[in-house]
Design a protein around this motif. Structure first.
Motif, PDB file in Angstrom:
ATOM      1  N   HIS A 292       0.826  -1.210   0.000  1.00 46.63           N
ATOM      2  CA  HIS A 292       0.000   0.000   0.000  1.00 46.63           C
ATOM      3  C   HIS A 292       0.859   1.257   0.000  1.00 46.63           C
ATOM      4  N   GLN A 293       1.985   1.230   0.723  1.00 50.15           N
ATOM      5  CA  GLN A 293       2.881   2.386   0.708  1.00 50.15           C
ATOM      6  C   GLN A 293       3.398   2.657  -0.704  1.00 50.15           C
ATOM      7  N   LEU A 294       3.727   1.595  -1.429  1.00 53.03           N
ATOM      8  CA  LEU A 294       4.167   1.746  -2.816  1.00 53.03           C
ATOM      9  C   LEU A 294       3.066   2.339  -3.681  1.00 53.03           C
ATOM     10  N   HIS A 295       1.875   1.759  -3.615  1.00 54.86           N
ATOM     11  CA  HIS A 295       0.777   2.199  -4.471  1.00 54.86           C
ATOM     12  C   HIS A 295       0.358   3.624  -4.142  1.00 54.86           C
ATOM     13  N   ALA A 296       0.317   3.970  -2.849  1.00 54.90           N
ATOM     14  CA  ALA A 296      -0.076   5.317  -2.463  1.00 54.90           C
ATOM     15  C   ALA A 296       0.923   6.355  -2.966  1.00 54.90           C
ATOM     16  N   ALA A 297       2.183   5.930  -3.114  1.00 55.99           N
ATOM     17  CA  ALA A 297       3.208   6.839  -3.643  1.00 55.99           C
ATOM     18  C   ALA A 297       3.228   6.861  -5.168  1.00 55.99           C
ATOM     19  N   GLY A 298       2.370   6.054  -5.808  1.00 58.54           N
ATOM     20  CA  GLY A 298       2.276   6.079  -7.261  1.00 58.54           C
ATOM     21  C   GLY A 298       3.175   5.088  -7.970  1.00 58.54           C
ATOM     22  N   TRP A 299       3.537   3.986  -7.320  1.00 62.17           N
ATOM     23  CA  TRP A 299       4.422   2.985  -7.919  1.00 62.17           C
ATOM     24  C   TRP A 299       3.782   1.602  -7.896  1.00 62.17           C
ATOM     25  N   VAL A 300       4.202   0.765  -8.825  1.00 58.16           N
ATOM     26  CA  VAL A 300       3.827  -0.647  -8.874  1.00 58.16           C
ATOM     27  C   VAL A 300       5.097  -1.458  -8.663  1.00 58.16           C
ATOM     28  N   HIS A 301       5.015  -2.521  -7.847  1.00 62.55           N
ATOM     29  CA  HIS A 301       6.213  -3.338  -7.603  1.00 62.55           C
ATOM     30  C   HIS A 301       6.565  -4.159  -8.835  1.00 62.55           C
ATOM     31  N   GLY A 302       5.597  -4.886  -9.373  1.00 61.69           N
ATOM     32  CA  GLY A 302       5.820  -5.630 -10.606  1.00 61.69           C
ATOM     33  C   GLY A 302       6.421  -7.004 -10.451  1.00 61.69           C
ATOM     34  N   ASP A 303       6.917  -7.350  -9.261  1.00 60.93           N
ATOM     35  CA  ASP A 303       7.528  -8.678  -9.090  1.00 60.93           C
ATOM     36  C   ASP A 303       7.428  -9.110  -7.629  1.00 60.93           C
ATOM     37  N   LEU A 304       6.237  -8.993  -7.058  1.00 60.55           N
ATOM     38  CA  LEU A 304       6.032  -9.405  -5.675  1.00 60.55           C
ATOM     39  C   LEU A 304       6.018 -10.928  -5.594  1.00 60.55           C
ATOM     40  N   LYS A 305       6.901 -11.476  -4.762  1.00 53.93           N
ATOM     41  CA  LYS A 305       7.007 -12.927  -4.554  1.00 53.93           C
ATOM     42  C   LYS A 305       7.808 -13.153  -3.278  1.00 53.93           C
ATOM     43  N   PRO A 306       7.818 -14.359  -2.737  1.00 46.24           N
ATOM     44  CA  PRO A 306       8.496 -14.580  -1.450  1.00 46.24           C
ATOM     45  C   PRO A 306       9.964 -14.166  -1.434  1.00 46.24           C
ATOM     46  N   ALA A 307      10.683 -14.360  -2.534  1.00 49.29           N
ATOM     47  CA  ALA A 307      12.104 -14.001  -2.552  1.00 49.29           C
ATOM     48  C   ALA A 307      12.325 -12.509  -2.412  1.00 49.29           C
ATOM     49  N   ASN A 308      11.315 -11.710  -2.746  1.00 51.60           N
ATOM     50  CA  ASN A 308      11.456 -10.257  -2.686  1.00 51.60           C
ATOM     51  C   ASN A 308      10.817  -9.652  -1.441  1.00 51.60           C
ATOM     52  N   VAL A 309      10.419 -10.521  -0.521  1.00 47.96           N
ATOM     53  CA  VAL A 309       9.939 -10.085   0.797  1.00 47.96           C
ATOM     54  C   VAL A 309      11.065 -10.382   1.790  1.00 47.96           C
TER      55      VAL A 309
END
Length: 516
Positions: A142-159
């Motif tokens: 939500h912090q990303l989206h509220a700032a106007g960005w998309v992650h594009g590769d959300l997955k366990p390795a990137n958490v």
């Protein structure tokens, strides 16, 4: 090192004030090592993660591709700093002609994590703290989206999991800034976390069009995996699961969630994994649902009022009283000193509201007393250079002449800040949560003015700092058009020169002597 690293770096290698200590992880395009600080700056941590990205070698085509990925990640790190996003301390470029593999590589100096969600799940399927981790993941999303960005590769390795057990999102080389409802990312993704509409999407010159809803789909898959140790779509291979996703999206197969998925999560995951992007939860609604399910935050509609919320509630009461007592909607002068005489009785200039923030906003120059508290508190809530009480007041004067009832259907603009409803939706809530529906006018000043401040605070760091002219006027012009158009024009676009000149006039009027 048990596997080939994309960028092999020997132990003890020095780059800047950092020394490579041990390998941590690798991907297709870069490798991460533990780094130790050897300098004397007490503000920097002793241990970090050094991410090496080989942007200095390879073929021109590969070089351009890698450079794009690096620039995406660096740009996000430089602009955003939120509790759930991994922090970047600096970037370096390797200068080592004797090592062609490393020469010219970009090095990101990042906050050191203890591990990843992928590693945790490999050790401990269905971890007991899984729901709490998911709540923090969606906070970062939500912090990303509220700032106007998309992650594009959300997955366990990137958490990433920190030493204190908290979560950070990382690996932003697929991230992209929204341009309206879409962003553009490279045509790379992890199939199991890619929504069906992107599996067959066209790839244009700028890459693949992506929406924030793609991250919401990925979160639904991730949540199902964390809570059940299974992926939500059937198949023994990524290809088989991709085909299952396509069949589901086309309506030929139903979505069969694991019976082991806890009941509160069944609806959440189902609403993330809808057949079309338009049906998916927004990240704000998702955050509220997850917090309610995990008990990690206020239930929907029961947000605890903050100090600033209380102040703005008082400001709203002041506005309401002024409207009832003095007829705020009749204040419409040219901004000169004479305006105060028709704005309210003489006694009004002696009230606390009229004097509030006098060191930041000049009194006796036509700013209605009823709005001073809202304007000053809104400016104080933003720590960006240029977003001042005087700027907000000047813009309100030019936008509407302080008319809370302004209605311009031809331009679809309403209220004291001339909000377009579909835009106001993204800035109307203090917690950064976009409204689930487009608001309908009229828009009260107690809603419109703080929303203007949040938008200006978002605009300010996106303007090119090398642009000539008063930064405050650049911010104002960007509010009227967009920060991209201001950057592209190298300053205030000619079309908005008159608007900026009028804001400059009132900015001078409303700025107290001795302040700039």
């Amino acid at each position: 090192m048990t596997e080939p690293y994309a960028v092999p770096v020997p132990r003890g290698y020095r780059v800047g004030a950092w020394e490579v200590r041990a390998p941590l992880a690798t991907g297709a395009f870069g490798s991460v090592y533990e780094g130790r600080y050897t300098g004397t700056d007490g503000r920097l941590p002793r241990t970090v993660a050094l991410k090496f990205l080989p942007t200095g070698t390879s073929t021109p085509r590969r070089l351009a591709h890698l450079q794009d990925l690096v620039e995406r990640e660096v740009e996000l790190y430089r602009r955003l700093r939120h509790p759930r996003l991994i922090r970047m301390y600096e970037t370096l470029t390797v200068d080592d002609p004797d090592r062609p593999v490393l020469d010219g590589a970009t090095v990101l100096v990042l906050e050191r994590a203890e591990g990843s969600l992928a590693a945790l799940l490999a050790r401990t399927p269905r971890p007991e703290r899984g729901p709490a981790l998911l709540a923090q993941i969606v906070e970062g999303l939500h912090q990303l989206h509220a700032a106007g960005w998309v992650h594009g590769d959300l997955k366990p390795a990137n958490v990433l999991l920190m030493r204190d057990g908290s979560v950070r999102l990382g690996d932003f080389n697929m991230a992209a800034e929204l341009e309206g409802t879409h962003a553009y990312t490279p045509a790379f993704s992890t199939p199991d976390y890619t929504p069906p509409e992107l599996l067959w999407s066209e790839i244009g010159e700028r890459g693949r069009r992506i929406r924030p809803s793609a991250d919401v789909w990925a979160f639904g898959v991730l949540a199902h995996l964390v809570l059940t140790h299974t992926l939500p779509l059937p198949g023994a291979t990524p290809t088989a699961r991709r085909d299952a996703a396509v069949a589901y999206a086309r309506g030929t197969d139903p979505l069969r969630l694991s019976p082991g998925l806890p009941e509160p999560w069944q609806d959440i995951v189902r609403d993330c994994l809808t057949r079309t992007h338009a049906e998916r939860l927004g990240s704000g609604a998702l955050l509220r649902r997850v917090r309610a399910a995990t008990g990690t935050g206020p239930a929907p509609g029961r947000r605890r009022p903050s100090r600033r919320t209380t102040a703005l509630a008082a400001a709203a009461a002041t506005v309401a009283a002024a409207v009832l007592g003095y007829g705020v909607s009749t204040w419409a002068g040219d901004g000169g000193a004479g305006d105060d005489r028709k704005a309210a009785p003489a006694s009004a200039s002696l009230t606390p509201a009229a004097r509030y923030g006098a060191s930041e906003l000049r009194t006796g120059k036509g700013v209605p007393a009823a709005y001073r508290l809202l304007i000053v508190e809104t400016a104080r809530d933003c720590d960006r250079e240029g977003v001042t009480s005087a700027l907000i007041a000047a813009m309100l004067k030019v936008e509407s002449d302080f008319d809370p009832d302004l209605s311009d259907p031809a331009k679809d603009e309403y209220g004291i800040a001339r909000w377009t409803p579909s835009v106001l939706r993204w800035w109307m809530h203090e917690d950064g949560t976009p409204g689930e529906t487009v608001p309908a006018p009229p828009f009260p000043p107690a809603e419109s003015i703080p929303a203007m401040g949040r938008y200006l605070c978002w605009i300010a760091p996106r303007l090119d700092r090398t642009l000539p002219g008063d930064p405050r006027l650049l911010i104002a012009a960007a509010y009227r058009t967009s920060y991209r158009k201001v950057n592209d024009a190298g300053g205030v676009p000619p079309k908005y020169a008159d608007y900026a000149a009028r804001v400059a006039h009132y900015l001078k009027e409303y700025t107290p002597p001795g302040r700039t």
